[in-house]
Design a protein around this motif. Structure first.
Motif: not given
Length: 278
Positions: A250-275
C-alpha cells in the motif's frame, strides 16, 4: 547480511516483531532453564536486550550465526557473563559432535526462512535439543518484496544468479497452506507440536527506511565491485518493490513523500522433542 551496524540500524521491523513474540511467550521463556541456543543471533542485540532478561538466572545462552562478522560484533558489543557466541551453520550436514543433544531449549527469530531445506533445518534443530527440550521459532513465510530480486535478476547478472535461493522458503516453493505444510514438516521430523500459526503483519516504511532495511538484510550488496553499482542496485530494488500491484503493498503520501505499508506473513512454531526411548 554481514554488516552488523547496518543490520541494527535497518531492522526495526524484525526487532519489533521479535519483541512482540517474546512478550507473547513470556511465561514459556521464563521456564527455559539450562542451556539455550539462539539460532541466527546476528549482531547479538536481540539476544542480549530482549531474550536474556526474560530467561531464568540459571539459563545460559549461546548465540549462533553463520556469519563470522556478526559473531565477532556480538562478542564485542553484546557480551554478558551468561551469554556467548559461536559460528554455526544450522544447515550443516555435519553438526559438531559436542553440540548434539547439548541444549535444553532453542529459539530462532527471523532466520530460518533463509534456509534452503526446511526439513533438514528442523532435523538439525531436533538433533541439537536434549530429549524433552523445546524450541520456539519465528520466520518469514511470505514477503512480496523478495520478488523484486527475481525481477532484477536479468539486469544484474552475474550478481543475482542465485536470486531464487534468497526468497523465503515457503514463498519460494509456492506453498498454498504454509501453516499446514510447516506442521507436516515438524511432525515428520518427530516433534510434538505445542503451537503453530501463520500470522499476517504489516510495517510502514519511508522510502529511505525501506532502502536502509533492504541494504541491511541484502545478500547481494557485497558482491558488487563498487559503490556506484551497489547504489544503483538498491535504488532499482526499492523502485521495483514500490511498483508492485499487489494486495501486500500500500502506497500513501505523507509529508510530501510516498511511504509504503508492507504486509507480510510470519510462521511461528513452539515444539518439543519427545522423551528418550527407554
Amino acid at each position: 547480511m554481514e554488516l552488523p551496524e547496518d543490520y541494527i540500524a535497518g531492522s526495526s521491523m524484525q526487532y519489533r516483531d521479535t519483541k512482540h513474540l517474546i512478550e507473547e511467550f513470556k511465561n514459556e521463556l521464563m521456564q527455559m532453564h539450562g542451556k539455550c541456543l539462539d539460532i541466527g543471533c546476528g549482531p547479538g542485540q536481540v539476544t542480549k536486550e530482549i531474550l536474556l532478561p526474560l530467561l531464568p538466572d540459571d539459563a545460559e545462552v549461546i548465540g549462533v550465526d553463520i556469519s563470522q562478522e556478526m559473531v565477532n560484533y556480538a562478542r564485542k558489543k553484546f557480551a554478558d557473563k551468561r551469554l556467548s557466541y559461536i559460528v554455526l551453520d544450522i544447515e550443516s550436514p555435519n553438526l559438531p559432535k559436542d553440540q548434539i543433544e547439548c541444549y535444553h531449549n532453542i529459539v530462532s527469530f527471523y532466520c530460518i526462512h533463509w534456509c534452503n531445506d526446511m526439513w533438514f533445518t528442523f532435523k538439525n534443530i531436533y538433533k541439537l535439543l536434549q530429549p524433552e527440550g523445546k524450541a520456539l521459532v519465528m520466520f518469514l513465510a511470505y514477503n512480496i518484496g523478495f520478488e523484486a530480486y527475481i525481477r532484477l535478476k536479468p539486469r544484474f547478472q552475474p550478481y543475482l544468479e542465485d536470486a531464487h535461493r534468497y526468497v523465503p522458503y515457503f514463498q519460494r516453493v509456492r506453498c498454498k497452506n504454509m501453516r499446514a505444510s510447516l506442521q507436516e514438516i515438524l511432525q515428520n521430523v518427530g516433534f510434538k507440536i505445542l503451537h503453530v500459526s501463520n500470522r499476517e503483519k504489516s510495517f510502514e516504511y519511508s522510502k529511505t527506511d525501506l532502502q536502509n532495511s533492504a541494504h541491511a538484510i541484502n545478500p547481494f550488496v557485497k558482491r558488487f565491485p563498487n559503490e556506484k553499482m551497489k547504489k544503483d542496485f538498491l535504488e532499482q530494488l526499492i523502485n521495483e518493490v514500490m511498483s508492485f500491484q499487489d494486495a501486500h503493498i500500500t502506497l500513501k503520501n505523507k509529508n510530501n513523500q510516498q511511504d509504503i505499508i508492507l504486509t507480510y506473513n510470519l510462521l511461528v512454531a513452539y515444539v518439543q522433542k519427545p522423551p528418550a526411548v527407554a
